[in-house]
Design a protein around this motif. Structure first.
Motif: not given
Ligand code: NAP
Ligand code: FER
Length: 334
Positions: A23, A8, A5, A25-27
């Motif tokens: 934000d 951003h 996780k 995000r899962e990257v």
């Protein structure tokens, strides 16, 4: 393949950052390449200056681009390495991102050496804020024995250390902080001679002139705004003013203008100097070893506010502007 996780910048905030700013995000992260490490982030630092990076305009730090991961100081454990000076299990400090895991260039990281203290102190009293207080007090504020020194944001990471170092140099120290609870800690734990709760009065000049009837010889400014306007009215001849931060203005889109207090500088021939901690980089090790020694001997007290969970990092950051932290605000990621 590792997934993490990561926060951003969703959009540039107008005023105080809110949910629309961040934000999560899962990257997917790639494997570490040569010279790189895979890190499990343990503690993230949230700092007032990050508000400056959220705006497009000029500041001393590069603006973040919309969509870019949020960066910051952090402490992490090395999980994997590829031809670096580190081994799995090592604890390191450096610039990372607001995430659970991160791949970083090992050349930009340092081993954490905090002795018996918690690793989070590498982001606080033994890290950037501690160094700011160390150089800012000793080399910019330069308190003289017998001076009356005022410190704003006195219960914070920088201010709490500044007051103690100024006392060590023989000054009488008065803090400004935002609650009675903070003021008690500033006096009892950090040893300030007095602390003024600026949220309990509308008349900062009156409160300060009662606490410092002989005027102000030194002012370490962490906040700007109305507190600074009030302190300027009380400056003595040959006062020293160190301008470290202006947090009261960081969420303003335009700095409010109005009657300024600079005439006082003519009357007092006061010296006003800004500071950037990065200018002292060649001497960071000496600062950290002195600070660690003073913490070890009990001469220097410190405090941390630890917020649990990466998902609470935005709240911890915004809390800096509401005064929710006492001492250094960090986020414990896992
Ligand atoms: P901190 O003091 O631990 O946290 C910020 C504190 O500021 C809050 O707890 C709050 O305490 C106070 N504050 C927030 N909004 C305010 C307002 N409108 N008016 C008065 N006080 C307000 O943060 P820090 O990391 O130690 O940083 C302190 C200052 O130093 C910041 O301005 C930062 O940007 C600056 N700094 C500069 C350098 C440099 O190299 N120049 C390096 C590090 C930090 P209260 O409850 O007392 O309001
Ligand atoms: C701050 C933290 C760091 C800040 C400035 C810096 C004005 C600057 C660091 C550097 O570039 O050396 O909160 O606020």
């Amino acid at each position: 393949m590792v997934t993490t996780k990561r926060y951003h910048l969703a959009e540039r905030p107008d005023g105080v950052p809110d949910d629309d700013t961040f934000d999560l995000r899962e990257v997917e992260l790639g494997e570490p390449g040569p010279g790189e490490v895979l890190l499990d982030i343990q503690y993230l630092s949230v700092d007032p200056y990050m508000r400056g990076r959220m705006r497009a305009g000029e500041s001393y730090a590069e603006p973040w681009e919309v969509g870019q991961p949020l960066e910051g100081g952090a402490v992490a454990e090395v999980v994997e390495e590829y031809g670096t000076q580190f081994e799995p299990g090592d604890t390191v400090v450096g610039n990372m991102v607001w995430a659970e895991q991160h791949v970083a260039n090992a050349a930009e990281l340092q081993s954490v050496s905090v002795g018996d203290l918690p690793a989070s102190t590498a982001l606080g009293v033994l890290g950037m804020p501690g160094r700011t207080a160390y150089f800012g007090t000793r080399e910019v504020l330069e308190p003289r024995a017998g001076d009356t020194v005022v410190v704003s944001a006195a219960a914070g990471a920088v201010g709490s250390v500044v007051g103690q170092l100024a006392k060590k140099q023989g000054a009488t120290v008065i803090g400004f902080a935002g609650s009675d609870e903070k003021c008690k800690i500033v006096e009892a734990e950090f040893g300030f001679d007095a602390c003024l709760n600026y949220k309990a009065t509308d008349d900062y000049v009156e409160a300060l002139s009662e606490a410092a009837p002989a005027g102000v010889d030194g002012y370490f400014d962490n906040v700007g705004g109305p507190i600074t306007d009030a302190v300027f009215t009380q400056l003595n001849v040959d006062a020293h003013v160190a301008v470290c931060g202006q947090i009261a203005l960081y969420n303003e889109e335009e700095v409010p203008t109005g009657p300024r207090k600079l005439g006082k500088l003519i009357e007092t021939r006061a010296r006003v100097q800004g500071l950037l901690v990065g200018d002292y980089a060649t001497r960071f090790e000496k600062a950290a070893s002195d600070l660690a020694e003073w913490v070890g001997t009990g001469e220097l007290a410190y405090c941390e506010t630890v917020t649990e969970g990466l998902e609470n990092a935005p709240d911890a950051f915004v809390g800096l502007f509401e005064g929710e932290n006492i001492g250094k605000q960090v986020v414990k990621v896992e």
